[in-house]
Design an enzyme around this catalytic site. Structure first.
Site, PDB file in Angstrom:
ATOM      1  N   CYS A  27      -4.526 -10.398   3.804  1.00 20.87           N
ATOM      2  CA  CYS A  27      -3.146 -10.944   4.179  1.00 20.87           C
ATOM      3  C   CYS A  27      -3.178 -10.766   5.780  1.00 20.87           C
ATOM      4  CB  CYS A  27      -2.018 -10.631   3.784  1.00 20.87           C
ATOM      5  SG  CYS A  27      -1.424  -9.007   3.916  1.00 20.87           S
ATOM      6  N   GLN A  83       0.787  -1.273  -0.113  1.00 19.59           N
ATOM      7  CA  GLN A  83       0.079   0.080  -0.110  1.00 19.59           C
ATOM      8  C   GLN A  83       0.818   1.327   0.036  1.00 19.59           C
ATOM      9  OE1 GLN A  83      -3.502   0.145   2.669  1.00 19.59           O
ATOM     10  NE2 GLN A  83      -3.013   2.187   2.828  1.00 19.59           N
TER      11      GLN A  83
END
Length: 202
Positions: free
Chosen positions: A164, A134
């Site tokens: 995740c 990100q």
């Protein structure tokens, strides 16, 4: 931000496998998890997965700065913030190749020219459709807009949930990660950062 790679290029030795090789790789994974690749429900799965991956990771075949395309200089003197917020996107974590689902908020301060609003959302999609962290995606979106428009400043915030974290490991569903990148006036002037945040939350 000059070190940010917009569109990674494969070398000859890293050339893409064929469709057939990709499908064989899927069969290998299916066998590895313990399933029977010969059963009816999995007969076409390798082909479907390869086709899906081509779509999910289509960002590798697109250039974000090129996608921004044409700019417009007839802005009647407008030089204040342009904000596109709540741009939905999905990506995949480069560490586990599981989904990242979120939204992006992107703003810039024009310096004589603007770009079509849909192009900003397109840039988010292009970088989203690659294996990502990100943090990297946030910086890449800002960098592409900065390089193409040369505005007085760019601000990007991404809010996302990482599968995740939700599906494996710590298994914390619903937790959100927020990342920001500021350039130019947004970086040097805290007032502009506050305006950006206020417009997003307001």
């Amino acid at each position: 931000m000059d070190a940010i790679v917009n569109n990674p290029v494969l070398t000859d030795k890293d050339a893409r496998p064929t469709q057939a090789q990709a499908e064989d790789a899927v069969r290998t994974l299916l066998r590895w998890i313990g399933d029977d690749v010969g059963r009816e429900g999995l007969m076409d799965t390798p082909m479907r997965v390869a086709k899906a991956y081509k779509e999910l990771f289509s960002g590798y075949d697109q250039d974000a700065e090129e996608a921004l395309g044409r700019t417009f200089e007839e802005v009647a003197g407008y030089d204040d913030i342009v904000l596109i917020k709540d741009i939905p996107f999905f990506s995949h974590c480069e560490h586990h190749m599981v989904p990242i689902i979120g939204k992006a908020h992107v703003a810039y301060l024009p310096d004589g020219k603007v770009v079509g609003l849909s192009k900003i959302a397109r840039v988010v999609d292009i970088f989203g459709r690659r294996l990502q962290t990100q943090e990297t995606m946030t910086a890449q979106v800002a960098h592409a807009i900065d390089e193409t428009l040369r505005p007085r400043g760019v601000a990007v915030m991404i809010e996302a949930e990482h599968m995740c974290m939700a599906m494996r490991g710590i298994q914390k569903q619903g937790s959100t990660t927020i990342t920001t990148t500021f350039t130019g006036t947004f970086k040097s002037d805290p007032h502009e950062q506050v305006r950006f945040m206020t417009l997003i939350r307001g």
